[in-house]
Write an enzyme that holds these catalytic residues in place. Structure first.
Site, PDB file in Angstrom:
ATOM      1  N   GLY A  83       1.049  -0.867   0.379  1.00  0.00           N
ATOM      2  CA  GLY A  83       0.508   0.043  -0.457  1.00  0.00           C
ATOM      3  C   GLY A  83       0.735   1.015  -0.307  1.00  0.00           C
ATOM      4  O   GLY A  83       0.482   2.382  -0.700  1.00  0.00           O
TER       5      GLY A  83
ATOM      6  N   GLU B  27      -0.786  -6.405  -7.200  1.00  0.00           N
ATOM      7  CA  GLU B  27       0.146  -6.246  -7.496  1.00  0.00           C
ATOM      8  C   GLU B  27       1.790  -7.800  -7.872  1.00  0.00           C
ATOM      9  O   GLU B  27       1.469  -8.320  -7.143  1.00  0.00           O
ATOM     10  CB  GLU B  27       0.802  -5.460  -6.269  1.00  0.00           C
ATOM     11  CG  GLU B  27       2.109  -4.347  -5.715  1.00  0.00           C
ATOM     12  CD  GLU B  27       1.986  -3.961  -7.477  1.00  0.00           C
ATOM     13  OE1 GLU B  27       0.775  -2.880  -8.020  1.00  0.00           O
ATOM     14  OE2 GLU B  27       2.942  -4.062  -8.720  1.00  0.00           O
TER      15      GLU B  27
ATOM     16  N   LYS C 167      -2.157 -14.296 -10.534  1.00  0.00           N
ATOM     17  CA  LYS C 167      -1.248 -13.928  -9.375  1.00  0.00           C
ATOM     18  C   LYS C 167      -0.775 -14.550  -8.513  1.00  0.00           C
ATOM     19  O   LYS C 167       0.284 -15.099  -8.120  1.00  0.00           O
ATOM     20  CB  LYS C 167      -2.280 -12.913  -8.374  1.00  0.00           C
ATOM     21  CG  LYS C 167      -0.864 -12.419  -7.302  1.00  0.00           C
ATOM     22  CD  LYS C 167      -0.284 -11.716  -7.480  1.00  0.00           C
ATOM     23  CE  LYS C 167       1.146 -11.598  -6.347  1.00  0.00           C
ATOM     24  NZ  LYS C 167       2.619 -10.895  -7.204  1.00  0.00           N
TER      25      LYS C 167
ATOM     26  N   CYS D 112       4.849 -14.152   0.159  1.00  0.00           N
ATOM     27  CA  CYS D 112       4.201 -14.318  -0.369  1.00  0.00           C
ATOM     28  C   CYS D 112       4.224 -15.420  -0.649  1.00  0.00           C
ATOM     29  O   CYS D 112       3.499 -16.222  -1.124  1.00  0.00           O
ATOM     30  CB  CYS D 112       3.642 -13.110  -0.998  1.00  0.00           C
ATOM     31  SG  CYS D 112       3.493 -11.817  -0.525  1.00  0.00           S
TER      32      CYS D 112
END
Ligand code: NAD
Ligand code: UGA
Length: 465
Positions: A17, A165, A220, A276
């Site tokens: 963010g 993203e 993603k 991630c």
């Protein structure tokens, strides 16, 4: 419907963010960006006048914050008002793996996404475009849509898009400024075009891909799974190199020059870390099992399996080389972040390897150019049931030399530039003999270390004779 987008809110001022909205604000001075977070400490850090204290370290970030903060970029805890004035809202909150309950250890914990959707429903006014920026299991947009549509009223209307993203930490600003592609998933052309209009302020339209919502969400997870799979593949071969006399750097070069394989993501190392890769693959595994695709689930599960094994085999090897015991030995750990050029330690291989070494009775001197001591202690205490951390076994040092005083071994774990050209002549005078160097990234000038009497083991090459 609104004619154009003026106010943009981002829920979540984290690693994604913060930098993402900073680059958006820099590229779109005509738009206003409000980044909100429930974590007051984090928001205060973003607003700190001392730019060295920003919560995220990324090359180039300080300059952008200096240009935009207070102009068209604002960090705040005022979730309610910033949602109320927003034409477009990015959800960029954390989506970790569930620790308890159904799907624990594999499924994403979506409670922060759900609470964001509920906050949006409560405070939004007029037509609002809601954009999933967080990495989410395929079909999450359905949940967001159900929550938003159930509370829909005359003065509230929503469109939901997926816009994952792809930035990597350490290169975040460059990745955001020059992405390989921008992916937008959705069905509402009006909303999609408004998001495209924002990106085309600095990105060529032909690099913006449009898909349906589910392809975007699944792409993603798949991109991260493919990247992580390459690392597990090359790491598995690194172990074979050590047994056979082949060298991993030569094998990587030989296969990477095949244009079909490509030369990126072929650096063997102590295993992938970061917040991630592991969680996204485990999520893919969970979804595959949910849809009854056991073989698919097992295929991806092994990518994580090899990654865990790579970390364990490194700590076991260190113990073996140091005559089978490291109890009461001193070891310097150089590098703690999960990769170079970031201060992030989430899932860093250093955590597991340091825990193993401490469990074996070693004392550690840890040095990382960007990670502070609180972060190191906290990460070592996390998720370790059978681990007894005695702080007296750990020193966090200010530089390489201090960390190497009187140690029996030096382990290179993160590929920071300053570790590439260590002055081994100087270091060899500080350590206890015999001294070992374990280069788990195979990247240092270890031949020099050898010259000054240090015994060397390099990943994917083995002992250097
Ligand atoms: P993070 O933990 O650094 O930041 C998330 C922030 O969201 C936290 O500060 C938290 O306090 C805040 N938050 C949670 N719920 C909130 C709420 N209801 N209202 C306001 N604030 C709230 O996480 P991150 O690394 O920025 O990752 C965010 C998402 O982006 C994840 O889904 C991740 O998988 C994905 N992603 C991360 C990266 C990366 O490099 N870190 C890259 C691509 C995608
Ligand atoms: C990764 C992806 O590269 C991003 O595209 C994605 O957006 C992000 O995950 C995410 O979704 O969070 P990141 O984890 O920041 O980015 O960093 P990477 O450069 O991918 O490195 C991940 C791990 O793999 C690091 O521990 C790194 O040291 C390791 N790695 C990477 C290797 O061991 N060898 C390599 O060749 C490359």
């Amino acid at each position: 419907m609104n004619e154009s987008v003026k106010n943009i809110c981002c829920i979540g001022a984290g690693y994604v963010g913060g930098p993402t909205m900073a680059v958006f604000a820099d590229k779109c001075p005509h738009l206003n960006f409000n980044v909100v977070d429930i974590n007051e400490q984090r928001v205060n850090a973003w607003n700190n006048n001392n730019l060295d204290k920003l919560p995220v370290y990324e090359k180039g970030l300080k300059d952008i914050i200096m240009r935009c903060r207070g102009r068209n970029l604002h960090f705040s805890t005022d979730v309610e008002n910033n949602i109320a004035i927003a034409d477009m809202i990015f959800i960029s909150v954390n989506t970790p793996i569930k620790k308890y309950g159904v799907g624990a250890g594999h499924a994403s914990d979506l409670k922060w996404v759900e609470s964001s959707a509920r906050q949006i429903l409560k405070y939004a006014k007029g037509y609002t475009i809601v954009v999933e920026k967080s990495t989410l299991p395929v079909k999450t947009a359905e949940m967001i849509k159900i929550i938003l549509n159930d509370g829909k009223s005359k003065d509230k209307e929503f469109a939901v898009l997926s816009n994952p993203e792809f930035l990597a930490e350490g290169t975040a600003i460059n990745d955001l400024e020059n992405p390989d592609r921008v992916l937008i998933g959705g069905e509402d052309d009006y909303a999609i075009n408004l998001l495209v209009d924002i990106y085309t302020n600095w990105i060529e339209p032909n690099r913006i891909l449009k898909t349906n919502l589910w392809s975007s969400e699944l792409s993603k997870l798949t991109a991260n799974a493919f990247l992580a799979q390459r690392i597990s593949s090359i790491n598995s071969i690194s172990a074979l190199c050590e047994k056979t006399g082949a060298k991993i750097s030569e094998v990587a070069l030989a296969i990477g020059t095949d244009s079909r394989i490509g030369n990126k993501f072929l650096s063997a190392g102590p295993g992938f870390g970061g917040s991630c890769f592991k969680k996204d693959i485990l999520n893919l595994v969970y979804i595959s099992r949910f849809y009854g695709l056991e073989e698919v689930a097992r295929f991806w599960e092994n990518v994580v399996g090899i990654n865990n094994w790579q970390q364990t085999r490194i700590s076991e090897l260190i113990v073996r080389k140091l005559f089978g015991t490291i109890s009461d030995k001193n070891i310097a750990v150089l590098g703690y972040a999960f990769k170079a050029n970031t201060n992030d330690t989430r899932e860093s291989p250093a955590i597991r390897i340091c825990q193993d070494l401490i469990n074996e009775g070693a004392s550690l001197n840890i040095y990382d150019p960007k990670v502070n001591s609180d972060q190191i202690y906290n990460s070592l205490k996390e998720n370790q049931k059978d681990f007894c951390l005695e702080n007296k076994n750990i020193n966090v040092n200010k530089n390489i030399e201090e960390a190497c005083i009187n140690v029996d071994a030096i382990i290179l774990l993160t590929e920071w530039e300053e570790f590439r050209k260590i002055n081994w002549k100087k270091i060899a005078l500080l350590t206890r003999k015999p001294t070992w160097l374990f280069d788990t990234r195979n990247f240092s000038n270890y031949k020099d270390a050898k010259k000054y009497g240090i015994k060397v083991w390099a990943l994917g090459t083995g002992e250097i004779l």
